[in-house]
Design a protein around this motif. Sequence first.
Motif, mmCIF file in Angstrom:
data_model
loop_
_atom_site.group_PDB
_atom_site.id
_atom_site.type_symbol
_atom_site.label_atom_id
_atom_site.label_comp_id
_atom_site.label_asym_id
_atom_site.label_seq_id
_atom_site.Cartn_x
_atom_site.Cartn_y
_atom_site.Cartn_z
ATOM 1 N N SER A 5 1.219 -1.296 0.493
ATOM 2 C CA SER A 5 0.484 -0.222 -0.012
ATOM 3 C C SER A 5 0.767 1.547 0.104
ATOM 4 O O SER A 5 1.782 1.285 0.119
ATOM 5 C CB SER A 5 -1.272 -0.148 1.457
ATOM 6 N N GLY A 6 0.487 2.512 -0.530
ATOM 7 C CA GLY A 6 0.928 3.689 -0.379
ATOM 8 C C GLY A 6 0.254 4.488 0.363
ATOM 9 O O GLY A 6 -1.186 4.475 0.264
ATOM 10 N N GLN A 8 0.244 8.878 0.817
ATOM 11 C CA GLN A 8 0.347 10.066 0.201
ATOM 12 C C GLN A 8 0.693 10.898 1.574
ATOM 13 O O GLN A 8 0.235 10.677 2.875
ATOM 14 C CB GLN A 8 -0.694 10.014 -0.961
ATOM 15 N N PHE A 37 5.188 2.534 0.741
ATOM 16 C CA PHE A 37 5.760 3.562 0.308
ATOM 17 C C PHE A 37 4.707 4.441 0.562
ATOM 18 O O PHE A 37 3.924 5.360 0.611
ATOM 19 C CB PHE A 37 5.997 2.910 -1.047
ATOM 20 N N TYR A 124 -3.134 10.008 -13.059
ATOM 21 C CA TYR A 124 -2.664 9.237 -11.305
ATOM 22 C C TYR A 124 -3.008 7.726 -11.415
ATOM 23 O O TYR A 124 -2.661 7.613 -11.158
ATOM 24 C CB TYR A 124 -3.472 10.037 -10.648
ATOM 25 N N MET A 128 -0.639 4.908 -10.160
ATOM 26 C CA MET A 128 -1.190 3.900 -8.920
ATOM 27 C C MET A 128 -0.954 2.740 -9.061
ATOM 28 O O MET A 128 0.015 1.791 -8.404
ATOM 29 C CB MET A 128 -2.330 4.753 -8.790
ATOM 30 N N ASP A 131 2.319 1.307 -9.451
ATOM 31 C CA ASP A 131 2.694 1.077 -7.973
ATOM 32 C C ASP A 131 2.278 -0.657 -7.540
ATOM 33 O O ASP A 131 3.085 -1.209 -6.853
ATOM 34 C CB ASP A 131 2.256 2.099 -6.559
ATOM 35 N N VAL A 140 -4.143 -5.543 -1.810
ATOM 36 C CA VAL A 140 -3.920 -4.218 -1.466
ATOM 37 C C VAL A 140 -4.744 -3.723 -0.360
ATOM 38 O O VAL A 140 -6.490 -2.995 -1.005
ATOM 39 C CB VAL A 140 -4.233 -3.319 -3.374
ATOM 40 N N VAL A 142 -6.743 -0.646 1.158
ATOM 41 C CA VAL A 142 -7.187 0.757 0.983
ATOM 42 C C VAL A 142 -8.546 0.934 1.732
ATOM 43 O O VAL A 142 -9.003 0.435 1.392
ATOM 44 C CB VAL A 142 -7.498 1.483 -0.997
ATOM 45 N N GLN A 146 -10.525 4.616 -2.302
ATOM 46 C CA GLN A 146 -9.401 4.452 -3.414
ATOM 47 C C GLN A 146 -9.819 2.976 -4.498
ATOM 48 O O GLN A 146 -9.084 2.253 -5.094
ATOM 49 C CB GLN A 146 -8.130 3.929 -2.332
ATOM 50 N N HIS A 149 -10.204 2.925 -7.345
ATOM 51 C CA HIS A 149 -8.461 3.242 -8.213
ATOM 52 C C HIS A 149 -8.141 1.375 -9.179
ATOM 53 O O HIS A 149 -6.972 0.991 -8.999
ATOM 54 C CB HIS A 149 -7.694 4.022 -7.495
#
Length: 323
Positions: A5-6, A8, A37, A124, A128, A131, A140, A142, A146, A149
Amino acid sequence: MKVLSGIQPTGLPHWGNYFGAIQQYIALQGNEQAFYFIADLHALTTIRDSATLAQNSADAALDLLALGLEPEKATLFRQSDVPEVTELTWLLLTITQMHLLEKCVSYKDKKERGIAADAGLFTYPVLMASDILIYDSEVVPVGADQIQHLEVTRDIAKRFNSLFGETFVLPAPHVLDSSAKVPGTDGEKMSKSYNNTIPIFETPKRLKKLINRIRTDSTPVEDPKDPDRCAVFDLYRLFASPEEQTQLADRYREGGMGYGDAKGLLYESAMEYFAAAFERRDDLKKRPDDVKDILKSGAATARARAREVVDRAKHACGLSCFL
Ligand code: ADP
Ligand code: TRP
């Protein structure tokens, strides 16, 4: 299971981020692959002040480590330290259908409000997708916002696979517990966009002030109150043991207790809950080189994995790789 997972680095993490996301990322560390990340390339679509972006990214690493992310159990890195991600983004862009991106909420919202959107915001979701696909991620975690996405990611992966042969693993979203919709100081969903957040790493003085600001109704002190319709109680529930919750709920129902008392209890329980994280953060702050090393070593691990997948994708679509 391969988890990724990311996050921001767009500002101070708040209680909503912790209970809605970070706590659950941390619970998944120790999996076969747990990659987390700091999505600084994504943040670049909104933050245009270099010092702010640099500071936020450094803070995000400190925050995650302080809150319990362990480098032995999870790989932590900065998105921009894995240039392979932008390399794969181009391959994906060439096969991404415009209509997939046109329906994405963040872009659509801006357009509908008459605000000019940049190509970065429009694309964007492709960054993603990159990623996610670049580490053969399977799961993932989220927030509900999200999911769209992730659907785009799956559509892109499917299209690439059908055009060029099986290349990407299709990831599944792991939707974070939606019951953890943390209210902000105005009783609405806590969010940086609503200016109602309670940041985790706040000074005691500021924390007290923010808690005092939580909106309550005007029931007089002596009257009974409903704990299930009170943001202070909702928040207290996140920190307190079941027994403590029952005790406070009883006091609400009995009457004779003002909201100020409940706010005092909330303050104390939150301070205690995050005490160890505060200590770890202070300690890490004194060791910036150690944090840099963690990020560097995380990026090296991530890059090795990413290179394999990008080469697989390049080979699949006819770009030979000599390196
Ligand atoms: P913000 O709304 O403050 O900008 P983000 O969109 O950066 O927060 O949130 C990152 C993640 O944190 C979200 O995907 C979601 O999972 C979680 N989150 C944010 N606010 C809340 C909240 N009030 N309650 C539960 N989870 C939340
Ligand atoms: N878009 C996500 C958010 O705003 C952050 C993000 C970027 C992400 N890349 C990701 C999340 C890959 C999961 C997987 O919260």
